[in-house]
Motif scaffolding. Structure first.
Motif, PDB file in Angstrom:
ATOM      1  N   PHE A 128     -30.844  33.013  64.914  1.00 32.22           N
ATOM      2  CA  PHE A 128     -30.060  32.414  65.779  1.00 32.22           C
ATOM      3  C   PHE A 128     -29.610  33.553  66.805  1.00 32.22           C
ATOM      4  O   PHE A 128     -29.835  33.284  68.003  1.00 32.22           O
ATOM      5  N   GLU A 129     -29.266  34.476  66.159  1.00 35.99           N
ATOM      6  CA  GLU A 129     -28.708  35.881  66.913  1.00 35.99           C
ATOM      7  C   GLU A 129     -29.630  36.362  67.842  1.00 35.99           C
ATOM      8  O   GLU A 129     -29.561  36.887  68.952  1.00 35.99           O
ATOM      9  N   ILE A 130     -30.969  36.429  67.195  1.00 35.29           N
ATOM     10  CA  ILE A 130     -32.067  37.144  67.845  1.00 35.29           C
ATOM     11  C   ILE A 130     -32.542  36.311  68.921  1.00 35.29           C
ATOM     12  O   ILE A 130     -32.738  36.895  70.207  1.00 35.29           O
ATOM     13  N   THR A 131     -32.596  35.050  68.855  1.00 34.86           N
ATOM     14  CA  THR A 131     -32.967  34.219  69.911  1.00 34.86           C
ATOM     15  C   THR A 131     -31.979  34.181  71.203  1.00 34.86           C
ATOM     16  O   THR A 131     -32.140  34.390  72.449  1.00 34.86           O
ATOM     17  N   LEU A 132     -30.599  34.303  70.646  1.00 33.37           N
ATOM     18  CA  LEU A 132     -29.646  34.359  71.576  1.00 33.37           C
ATOM     19  C   LEU A 132     -29.578  35.540  72.634  1.00 33.37           C
ATOM     20  O   LEU A 132     -29.510  35.675  73.710  1.00 33.37           O
ATOM     21  N   LYS A 133     -29.934  37.003  71.820  1.00 28.50           N
ATOM     22  CA  LYS A 133     -30.206  38.141  72.492  1.00 28.50           C
ATOM     23  C   LYS A 133     -31.109  37.999  73.295  1.00 28.50           C
ATOM     24  O   LYS A 133     -31.188  38.642  74.531  1.00 28.50           O
ATOM     25  N   TYR A 134     -32.500  37.501  73.030  1.00 29.20           N
ATOM     26  CA  TYR A 134     -33.471  37.308  73.783  1.00 29.20           C
ATOM     27  C   TYR A 134     -33.046  36.346  75.165  1.00 29.20           C
ATOM     28  O   TYR A 134     -33.181  37.000  76.239  1.00 29.20           O
ATOM     29  N   ILE A 135     -32.385  35.598  74.951  1.00 31.90           N
ATOM     30  CA  ILE A 135     -32.010  34.595  76.158  1.00 31.90           C
ATOM     31  C   ILE A 135     -30.910  35.401  76.982  1.00 31.90           C
ATOM     32  O   ILE A 135     -31.211  35.387  78.277  1.00 31.90           O
ATOM     33  N   ILE A 136     -30.054  36.163  76.312  1.00 35.14           N
ATOM     34  CA  ILE A 136     -29.056  36.968  77.186  1.00 35.14           C
ATOM     35  C   ILE A 136     -29.845  38.076  77.937  1.00 35.14           C
ATOM     36  O   ILE A 136     -29.367  38.076  79.093  1.00 35.14           O
ATOM     37  N   LYS A 137     -30.668  39.012  77.143  1.00 35.36           N
ATOM     38  CA  LYS A 137     -31.598  39.911  77.855  1.00 35.36           C
ATOM     39  C   LYS A 137     -32.189  39.206  79.114  1.00 35.36           C
ATOM     40  O   LYS A 137     -32.271  39.789  80.224  1.00 35.36           O
ATOM     41  N   LYS A 138     -32.883  38.136  78.962  1.00 36.58           N
ATOM     42  CA  LYS A 138     -33.801  37.493  80.134  1.00 36.58           C
ATOM     43  C   LYS A 138     -32.882  37.410  81.251  1.00 36.58           C
ATOM     44  O   LYS A 138     -33.153  37.479  82.267  1.00 36.58           O
ATOM     45  N   ASN A 139     -31.563  36.666  80.971  1.00 35.72           N
ATOM     46  CA  ASN A 139     -30.666  36.334  82.000  1.00 35.72           C
ATOM     47  C   ASN A 139     -30.131  37.373  82.510  1.00 35.72           C
ATOM     48  O   ASN A 139     -29.707  37.401  83.991  1.00 35.72           O
ATOM     49  N   THR A 140     -29.786  38.397  81.867  1.00 34.75           N
ATOM     50  CA  THR A 140     -29.088  39.600  82.271  1.00 34.75           C
ATOM     51  C   THR A 140     -30.248  40.419  83.582  1.00 34.75           C
ATOM     52  O   THR A 140     -29.664  41.008  84.548  1.00 34.75           O
ATOM     53  N   LEU A 141     -31.374  40.482  83.012  1.00 32.18           N
ATOM     54  CA  LEU A 141     -32.350  41.020  83.566  1.00 32.18           C
ATOM     55  C   LEU A 141     -32.481  40.429  85.089  1.00 32.18           C
ATOM     56  O   LEU A 141     -33.060  40.981  86.347  1.00 32.18           O
ATOM     57  N   LYS A 142     -32.317  39.137  85.370  1.00 33.42           N
ATOM     58  CA  LYS A 142     -32.443  38.173  86.621  1.00 33.42           C
ATOM     59  C   LYS A 142     -31.408  38.944  87.324  1.00 33.42           C
ATOM     60  O   LYS A 142     -30.212  39.070  87.020  1.00 33.42           O
ATOM     61  N   GLY A 143     -31.877  39.258  88.485  1.00 34.46           N
ATOM     62  CA  GLY A 143     -30.483  39.776  89.601  1.00 34.46           C
ATOM     63  C   GLY A 143     -30.775  41.388  89.082  1.00 34.46           C
ATOM     64  O   GLY A 143     -30.040  41.999  89.860  1.00 34.46           O
ATOM     65  N   VAL A 144     -31.438  41.910  88.271  1.00 36.08           N
ATOM     66  CA  VAL A 144     -31.354  43.350  88.333  1.00 36.08           C
ATOM     67  C   VAL A 144     -32.847  43.852  88.937  1.00 36.08           C
ATOM     68  O   VAL A 144     -33.088  44.656  89.284  1.00 36.08           O
ATOM     69  N   ILE A 145     -33.882  43.025  88.278  1.00 34.52           N
ATOM     70  CA  ILE A 145     -35.321  43.402  88.549  1.00 34.52           C
ATOM     71  C   ILE A 145     -35.763  43.046  89.952  1.00 34.52           C
ATOM     72  O   ILE A 145     -35.171  41.878  90.260  1.00 34.52           O
ATOM     73  N   TYR A 146     -36.555  43.620  90.621  1.00 36.35           N
ATOM     74  CA  TYR A 146     -37.046  43.240  91.723  1.00 36.35           C
ATOM     75  C   TYR A 146     -37.787  41.897  91.610  1.00 36.35           C
ATOM     76  O   TYR A 146     -38.649  41.701  91.109  1.00 36.35           O
TER      77      TYR A 146
END
Lengths: 236, 251
Positions: free
Chosen positions: B229-247
């Motif tokens: 659960f924790e790993i899946t959540l970390k992955y989702i968070i990472k994906k969402n945090t990168l949105k708006g940061v990456i070109y």
């Protein structure tokens, strides 16, 4: 047409900012408010923009007016691209895409429209903030030291971008600065604020075509020294 | 030295410690790693295993989703309207202060044993979600709100364009805490309420039949699921945090 602020009184606790202050601003010109930092210039803009409603006094001619604002810091939505930052404030606008493209091209950010604010330099962010203020159809544009802290070359670029935009869309500008050069290069009328509490001010009219405005110009230098002496006299 | 190698070595070290201790103690008290693995193997192969973990996971996920939706709505309303915050605060404080065991026993009186873990999970997660969202709303940059007001952005658009994005980090933090908490309290509630299917029920049965190897094996299953659960959540968070940061090349 004029915009009047009459008998304005404003204080933060015991700190009095404005005391029986009056000013008459001209519509469709660039009204520049010049004064030392912390004298209450931003407070005046916030009162005009209705962001600060805690004051006593009369604002005449401001009713039903719409505003756009170029803040000291760009105040962008960091989670949206350059394009989306303009899109969200033009929600119901017809030809929204065309307007956005037009203003982004004018401030030289069209190539960067899919970039996010953190990928832009300080000057580019402020240019986006200027584009936003012009893209939004307002009657009055308020500017709070938008060129503060920028290097001279960048400042000149931004001022040029700004003048270009304004020449095509001459709305009323109320521009606040502590920089005499900026005030002279941009303002039609310069209102010089004294130290707090502000109850009166000196008005200097810069009656020179903008094309001839450069800091080497004789008349400009003369006006600059007059303004400087007023400011220094105030300090004494 | 490679960090991953160090991490792996640390795990191996602690498993060896466990093994040595099991050798010294009675199997009845502390089963060894290989006995636990053997028990784990039989449990996983058992026909009812899928029904057991599905039941527990469903309770955790449904409890979490309900608490997230209600916590989000209440947190946003309380953050925006002071009067609502005054109104809702007493009940949130009460739920937050009740010990988990008391809550499980109280809920057990009110609802069926199958539903008790879900309701407990929901009630334990609700204040966490509410508090985080409330803090997120309170910490939204007032300069951006002023900008939105000036540019005539309506309340709904301001929530969508500014509040929602500003509270994202708080939402992620709350989700992480809630899922972790949800796992523990759901299993604890299952131990006490004994629904037909559930990891907690299996823990309880293992204890009753003094089957320490099974007890350990179920604990390993719970920890592993929680970790997934924790790993899946970390992955989702990472994906969402990168949105708006990456070109972003798409429009």
């Amino acid at each position: 047409m004029t915009l009047n602020i009459k008998q304005l009184n404003k204080n933060y606790g015991e700190n009095i900012i404005f005391k029986q202050f009056n000013v008459e601003l001209k519509e469709n010109t660039i009204n520049c408010i010049l004064g030392p930092s912390g004298c209450g210039k931003t407070t005046l803009l916030n009162i005009i923009a209705k962001l600060d409603k805690d004051f006593i006094g009369k604002l005449e001619g401001f009713k039903d007016k719409t505003f756009s604002y170029i803040f000291q810091e760009p105040r962008l939505l960091n989670w949206f691209s350059v394009y989306k930052n303009l899109q969200v404030i033009l929600k119901d606008h017809e030809n929204r895409e065309k307007i956005i493209d037009k203003y982004l091209k004018m401030v030289g950010l069209y190539e960067y429209r899919y970039y996010y604010p953190h990928q832009l330099s300080g000057g580019m962010k402020q240019r986006l903030s200027i584009a936003r203020a012009f893209a939004f159809k307002s009657d009055i544009l308020l500017m709070d030291e938008p060129f503060k802290g920028l290097d001279p070359k960048l400042k000149k670029n931004l001022i040029d971008s700004f003048i270009n935009l304004w020449k095509q869309d001459k709305r009323t500008i109320i521009f606040v600065t502590h920089d005499i050069d900026e005030a002279i290069l941009l303002g039609d009328d310069i209102f010089i604020f004294k130290e707090r509490p502000i109850s009166k001010m000196v008005n200097v009219n810069i009656d020179i075509d903008r094309k001839n405005r450069n800091l080497e110009n004789e008349i400009i230098r003369g006006k600059k020294s007059i303004i400087y002496s007023i400011l220094v006299k105030d300090e004494e | 030295m490679n960090k991953n190698f160090l991490k792996f070595s640390a795990i191996v070290f602690w498993v060896v410690v466990w093994w040595v201790m099991a050798k010294m103690a009675n199997t009845f008290i502390l089963p060894s790693p290989n006995e636990t693995l053997k028990a784990l193997y039989y449990i996983v192969l058992n026909k009812g295993f899928l029904a057991i973990i599905t039941a527990s996971l469903a309770r955790i996920i449904i409890g979490f989703i309900i608490s997230s939706i209600i916590g989000l709505v209440l947190g946003v309303l309380a953050g925006l309207y002071e009067k609502f915050e005054i109104f809702i605060n007493p009940i949130i404080t009460v739920i937050k202060s009740i010990p988990v065991i008391s809550l499980i026993l109280i809920i057990l009186f009110w609802v069926k044993s199958d539903m008790t873990p879900l309701v407990v999970c929901f009630l334990m997660c609700l204040p966490v979600m509410y508090n985080n969202i409330y803090d997120g709303i309170k910490n939204v940059d007032s300069n951006l709100i002023n900008m939105a007001t000036l540019y005539k952005m309506n309340k709904l658009d301001t929530i969508k364009n500014i509040y929602f994005h500003s509270i994202k980090p708080y939402l992620f933090a709350a989700t992480k805490t809630c899922l972790n908490l949800g796992f523990r309290v759901t299993v604890a509630a299952e131990v006490l309420s004994n629904p037909k299917y559930g990891l907690g029920t299996q823990l309880f049965d293992s204890k009753i039949y003094l089957n320490m190897a099974d007890l350990f094996a179920y604990t390993v299953i719970i920890v592993t699921l929680s970790y997934i659960f924790e790993i899946t959540l970390k992955y989702i968070i990472k994906k969402n945090t990168l949105k708006g940061v990456i070109y972003d090349v798409k429009h």
